[in-house]
Design an enzyme around this catalytic site. Structure first.
Site, short mmCIF file in Angstrom:
data_model
loop_
_atom_site.label_atom_id
_atom_site.label_comp_id
_atom_site.label_asym_id
_atom_site.label_seq_id
_atom_site.Cartn_x
_atom_site.Cartn_y
_atom_site.Cartn_z
N LYS A 1 37.27 30.82 -77.96
CA LYS A 1 36.61 31.06 -79.19
C LYS A 1 36.96 30.27 -80.39
CE LYS A 1 35.69 35.58 -77.57
NZ LYS A 1 36.25 37.11 -77.55
N GLN B 1 40.37 40.93 -80.66
CA GLN B 1 40.04 40.81 -79.20
C GLN B 1 40.42 42.01 -78.36
OE1 GLN B 1 38.83 37.98 -77.62
NE2 GLN B 1 38.75 39.27 -75.72
N ASP C 1 31.54 40.50 -83.99
CA ASP C 1 31.38 40.93 -82.62
C ASP C 1 30.22 41.94 -82.34
OD1 ASP C 1 32.87 39.90 -80.53
OD2 ASP C 1 34.74 41.04 -80.93
#
Ligand code: NAD
Length: 288
Positions: free
Chosen positions: A53, A97, A120
């Site tokens: 990422k 994460q 997200d």
């Protein structure tokens, strides 16, 4: 019939090029789009994901700050760090994460992220916005699946889409996005009876379970579009999806491979959400 391949790598490359273009436009105005990636603990898969990422971000001109904390990091300190990132106008996107260490409440942590920086798309405010059809950040994996369907010109209105899996990050938002495009949507899950009888009626199947060979050729209507979100390992340790690719490609009209399908799209959509967050912040700057 041999299905046409939906090439996630190629579509993702187009999307990354667009993001790079939008990033350059913001940079020309003196704004550096910035994503904060927070990793707690030492889960090996998570370490690989966050590295990807961060690399994807820098390659498209976004600034990525990777923050790592030990597995024993107290939740209160993580929440304090998120609040600081929320308050920092130079940070446009925040990604924590998952999974988090067991002593942390993932819901509480995600809810701490400002919805306007929740790239997200996991915050309840963004989940709710999707439910009622308001603008917000869409979770990257189902968003990427929708882009793939769009890319192949798949008309969804009135078609039967079957989503297998009902997680908050894939199955449920996938079903809502398909519904938004006027598909007739069925959600299947671990308690579904006679899965095959349902998938056989599907014009579009999205498999998001995490079980190898869950979808076999006999479960697929000829010509159907099959999107494979699953990530599993076969007997030789090779990455594979939920779909028996070799068998299903002989029946389906379109199919995504694993690897090279949904995975690169998920990564690309994180960049899209981040540049979107930066553009929105630039359009509505917080008074300083
Ligand atoms: P999850 O474990 O949270 O959810 C799995 C879902 O599958 C559940 O809703 C469950 O009800 C359903 N299920 C379990 N057994 C079933 C069965 N026999 N029949 C029908 N449904 C069944 O998983 P998730 O986070 O939604 O991820 C699903 C898969 O997608 C995993 O393999 C994950 O690694 C993969 N994934 C891939 C990407 C990507 O970018 N490619 C992103 C996210 C998740």
């Amino acid at each position: 019939m041999t299905a046409q391949l939906i090439d996630g790598n190629a579509i993702a490359a187009h999307i990354r090029a667009e993001v790079a273009h939008r990033t350059a436009a913001l940079q020309a105005r003196g704004i550096r789009p910035r994503l904060a990636i927070v990793l707690v603990g030492d889960d090996p898969a998570s370490q690989v994901y966050v590295k990807h990422k961060a690399n994807d971000s820098t390659q498209t001109g976004l600034v990525a700050d990777l923050e790592r904390y030990p597995a024993i990091f107290p939740e209160a300190e993580l929440l304090a760090r998120i609040h600081a990132l929320n308050a920092d106008p130079a940070v446009h996107g925040i990604l924590v994460q998952l999974p988090l260490p067991k002593h942390m409440d993932a819901h509480r942590v995600i809810e701490a992220i400002a919805p306007a920086k929740d790239v997200d798309g996991f915050h309840v405010a963004n989940a709710g916005a999707l439910l009622v059809g308001r603008p917000g950040f869409r979770p990257c994996t189902p968003y990427g699946c929708m882009k793939m369907l769009e890319h192949i010109g798949c008309e969804l209105a009135g078609r039967h889409a079957v989503v297998i899996g009902r997680s908050n990050i894939v199955g449920k938002p996938m079903a809502l996005l398909l519904l938004q495009k006027n598909a007739t949507v069925t959600i299947c899950h671990s308690a579904t009876r006679d899965l095959a009888a349902i998938t056989q009626q599907a014009d579009v199947i999205v498999a998001a379970v995490g079980r190898r060979n869950l979808v076999t050729a006999d479960m697929v209507k000829p010509g159907a579009v099959v999107i494979d979100v699953g990530m599993n390992r076969d007997a030789d340790g090779k990455l594979c999806g939920d779909v028996d690719f070799a068998g299903v490609r002989e029946v389906a009209g379109w199919i995504t491979p694993v690897p090279g399908g949904v995975g690169p799209m998920t990564r690309a959509m994180l960049l899209v959400n981040t540049i979107e967050a930066a553009e929105r912040a630039a359009a509505h700057p917080t008074p300083g």
